[in-house]
Design an enzyme around this catalytic site. Structure first.
Site, PDB file in Angstrom:
ATOM      1  CG  HIS A  10      -1.679  -1.239   1.275  1.00 41.25           C
ATOM      2  ND1 HIS A  10      -2.686  -1.396   0.483  1.00 41.25           N
ATOM      3  CD2 HIS A  10      -1.712  -2.401   1.810  1.00 41.25           C
ATOM      4  CE1 HIS A  10      -3.416  -2.710   0.681  1.00 41.25           C
ATOM      5  NE2 HIS A  10      -2.398  -3.601   1.440  1.00 41.25           N
ATOM      6  CD  GLU A  25      -1.930  -3.658   4.715  1.00 45.28           C
ATOM      7  OE1 GLU A  25      -1.443  -4.828   4.146  1.00 45.28           O
ATOM      8  OE2 GLU A  25      -3.064  -3.542   4.649  1.00 45.28           O
ATOM      9  CG  HIS A  78       0.613  -6.923   1.946  1.00 50.12           C
ATOM     10  ND1 HIS A  78      -0.026  -6.001   1.653  1.00 50.12           N
ATOM     11  CD2 HIS A  78       1.578  -6.899   1.010  1.00 50.12           C
ATOM     12  CE1 HIS A  78       0.134  -5.886   0.104  1.00 50.12           C
ATOM     13  NE2 HIS A  78       1.261  -6.457   0.274  1.00 50.12           N
ATOM     14  CD  GLU A 143      -1.470 -10.220   4.116  1.00 54.87           C
ATOM     15  OE1 GLU A 143      -1.566  -9.357   5.105  1.00 54.87           O
ATOM     16  OE2 GLU A 143      -2.166 -10.060   3.354  1.00 54.87           O
TER      17      GLU A 143
END
Length: 236
Positions: A10, A25, A78, A143
């Site tokens: 992101h 995030e 992430h 993640e």
């Protein structure tokens, strides 16, 4: 020496997932990527980044950056999220049709991450993520935790936790290429470092010598003299 493209998920106008307490995030991912990059460079590896600041980059452009640099590995970081706040844990992804090296790397990252941060092991999975699908090298996406889980969001705001998470990922990366991971662990500060820092702040010492280095008589006398001068000031 291997080459790596580190990808902080992101960024810019795209905050990624946002926790109930406002943690974004994109910010957590960038912090982790920078820490991992420092460790890789210290190990003599060549490191590139899709972003090192809070900017937006299209998913396909991230893959193109890695492909253009012809790096050996693409690592995307992430933070997970789900509508159920009870969802928790750590998982690592490869593309739908991964080669054996991608699977091995993902397994090492997952193993070392769990070993460092101790969250629920959700395993290694396969996904059709663009950054994994469009890259031409070994690519893995981690993640780290669930930002939608209140307890894990709290951890993601803790620098000590982020250090552990980055160290776990770094260990997995280095193990994959056969480097000595023990040398990459953060050195524990010397037992006297806090006292040294306090004396520096007080202006009583200025040296940046190794805390374990021997002190000469002249250095010792200089420090004592400064302390004596400060005591005289206090007494008036």
């Amino acid at each position: 020496m291997s080459s790596w493209m580190l990808d902080a998920g992101h960024g810019g106008k795209d905050p990624g997932a946002i926790g109930a307490a406002g943690t974004q995030e994109k910010d957590v991912a960038l912090k982790l990527v920078k820490k991992i990059g420092v460790g890789l460079e210290a190990a003599g590896e060549q490191v590139f980044y899709t972003r090192q600041t809070d900017i937006f980059i299209d998913l396909s452009d991230r893959a193109k950056m890695a492909n253009n640099k012809k790096v050996d590995y693409f690592i995307s970081i992430h933070i997970n999220s789900f509508k159920d706040p009870k969802s928790n844990g750590t998982e690592t992804y490869t593309y739908l049709y991964p080669d054996q090296q991608a699977i091995q790397l993902a397994q090492l990252i997952q193993q070392e991450l769990i070993g460092q941060i101790g969250l629920r092991d959700r395993g290694v999975k396969e996904a059709n993520f663009a950054v994994l699908r469009e890259t031409k090298m070994i690519a893995v996406l981690a993640e780290v935790a669930f930002i939608s889980n209140p307890e894990e969001e709290r951890l993601l705001k803790d620098e000590a936790f982020l250090e552990k998470a980055a160290q776990g990922i770094l260990k997995g990366l280095l193990k994959h290429i056969g480097k000595e991971v023990s040398k990459m662990e953060d050195k524990k500060p010397h037992w006297g470092q806090t006292a040294i820092d306090d004396l520096k702040k007080a202006g009583l010492i200025t040296s940046d010598k190794d805390p374990a280095a021997p002190v000469t008589w002249a250095e010792f006398a200089t420090v004592i003299n400064r302390v004596y001068a400060e005591i005289k000031k206090i007494k008036g």
